[in-house]
Structure formats: C-alpha cells, structure tokens
Design a protein around this motif. Structure first.
Motif, short mmCIF file in Angstrom:
data_model
loop_
_atom_site.label_atom_id
_atom_site.label_comp_id
_atom_site.label_asym_id
_atom_site.label_seq_id
_atom_site.Cartn_x
_atom_site.Cartn_y
_atom_site.Cartn_z
N CYS A 34 0.89 -1.16 0.00
CA CYS A 34 0.00 0.00 0.00
C CYS A 34 0.92 1.19 0.00
O CYS A 34 1.57 1.46 1.01
CB CYS A 34 -0.92 0.03 1.21
SG CYS A 34 -1.88 1.57 1.28
N CYS A 89 -0.47 4.10 2.61
CA CYS A 89 -0.43 3.90 4.06
C CYS A 89 -0.15 2.43 4.33
O CYS A 89 0.95 1.95 4.08
CB CYS A 89 -1.70 4.40 4.72
SG CYS A 89 -3.23 3.97 3.85
N SER A 90 -1.12 1.68 4.84
CA SER A 90 -0.84 0.28 5.16
C SER A 90 -2.10 -0.57 5.01
O SER A 90 -2.35 -1.45 5.82
CB SER A 90 -0.29 0.17 6.58
OG SER A 90 -1.19 0.77 7.49
N CYS A 91 -2.90 -0.31 3.98
CA CYS A 91 -4.13 -1.08 3.75
C CYS A 91 -3.79 -2.56 3.60
O CYS A 91 -2.82 -2.91 2.93
CB CYS A 91 -4.84 -0.56 2.50
SG CYS A 91 -5.34 1.17 2.67
FE FE Z 1 -3.24 2.00 2.96
#
Ligand code: FE
Length: 194
Positions: A103, A106-108
């Motif tokens: 991602c 961000c950190s999906c």
């Molecule tokens: Fe994300």
C-alpha cells in the motif's frame, strides 16, 4: 488546551496514545472496546484464516474459480469477513507470474484473512522500493525470482485489498486440506515468499 510539546517530534506510538487519551477524555471512544478490538485482530484473527482459504482453493477447483472471480464472497463462505475486508481481490500466482502486494499510501491490508499487517509492510522504505525495484526487494527478503517470471506489484487502497493465492507446492498431491493449511504462510499471501 495549550501545550509546549511539538507534536511533530513525537513518535507515532506516542501520538497514537495521546490521541486515544484525548478521544477517551471526551467520551468518544471506550478504551475497553478499543483494547478488545486490537486484541481480536492481534490474537484471534490472523494469517491462519487466509491459509484456510488458500488450502481450500488448492483442493477444490470450483471454490478456486469462485475465489478468483469474486474474492470477498468466496472468503465469506468460510466465515471470514469484517472491517478492512469489504472488497478483497484474490491474485493467482502461476509458474510465469508472481504477484506482490503493498500500500503505497499507508498500510491497507485484508484484516479478515491476514490479521494486522507486519511492521515491514507499513515501513515507508518497503512501500516505496517494492514499486520501483520489486525484484531487488524480494531478493533481499529471501525470494529470488528467475528472469522469466513476471512480477506484478499491486497497490492496495481503502477500496480494494489483495490476497495472493500462492502456487501449490510440488509433492503435496496427497496432502489433506489441514496439512496444506499448515504450509501456507502470511508472507506467501502478501507475495514476498513463494
Ligand atoms: Fe493503505
């Protein structure tokens, strides 16, 4: 409220803690509910759910077809659904194609099948480099891909989360679904192992 602390100089953990405290003080969140939520995703939901999905796809061709056609629904058939899993797309690895997920924003991450993301997945260095030089990053993580295997990098978003369907290991023809489940790792399902 006045404060002499420059928030930019706080670590993410401290900033998160400060935010949680502020929300709690204002009655906007219940810390007990929040702790329960975090504990659920840390301890109860984890990559084992995804491993069950993969093992079923390896042993049941009709399930595999449903999973690749419409991931979210096929995953829900096994009872896995919830926040951050509203739209999961399953990516099939083949002898000629390797899929890897990141991602960049961000950190999906697909929580219902993989739990919470590992720290390297959230690391800005991984997120930037896996797009620019995927083969080099994968090799550094222990996955050397021969030149004729194509690498595809998939960028998750708040709308779409990805789960990699790894290749079934050679020599597992007689293995049961349970035995196969034990072979599937989180890293295989993110695409940094094969
Ligand atoms: Fe994300």
């Amino acid at each position: 409220m006045t404060s002499s602390i420059n928030p930019d100089r706080l670590s993410p953990a401290l900033r998160t803690e400060a935010l949680e405290q502020l929300l709690t003080e204002r009655g906007l969140v219940d810390p007990a509910v929040m702790d329960k939520f975090i504990s659920t995703y840390e301890n109860d939901v984890g990559p084992l759910n995804g491993a069950k999905v993969v093992a079923k796809a390896w042993t049941d061709p009709e399930y595999r077809a449903r999973l690749l056609a419409e991931g979210t629904g096929a995953i829900k058939e096994l009872g896995f659904a919830g926040p951050q899993g509203e739209h999961i797309v399953v990516l099939e690895n083949t002898a000629a194609l390797h899929n890897v997920v990141t991602c960049t924003l961000c950190s999906c991450y697909p929580w219902p099948v993989l739990g919470l993301p590992p720290s390297w997945y959230k690391d800005p260095v991984y997120r930037a480099r896996i797009v620019r030089e995927p083969r080099t990053v994968l090799a550094e993580m222990g996955l050397e891909l021969v030149a004729d295997v194509e690498v595809k990098v998939w960028d998750s978003s708040s709308e779409v989360r990805y789960l990699v369907l790894p290749l079934r290991p050679a020599g597992t023809e007689g293995a049961s679904e349970e035995e196969l489940t034990a072979l599937v790792t989180r890293d295989m399902m993110v695409g940094v192992a094969r």
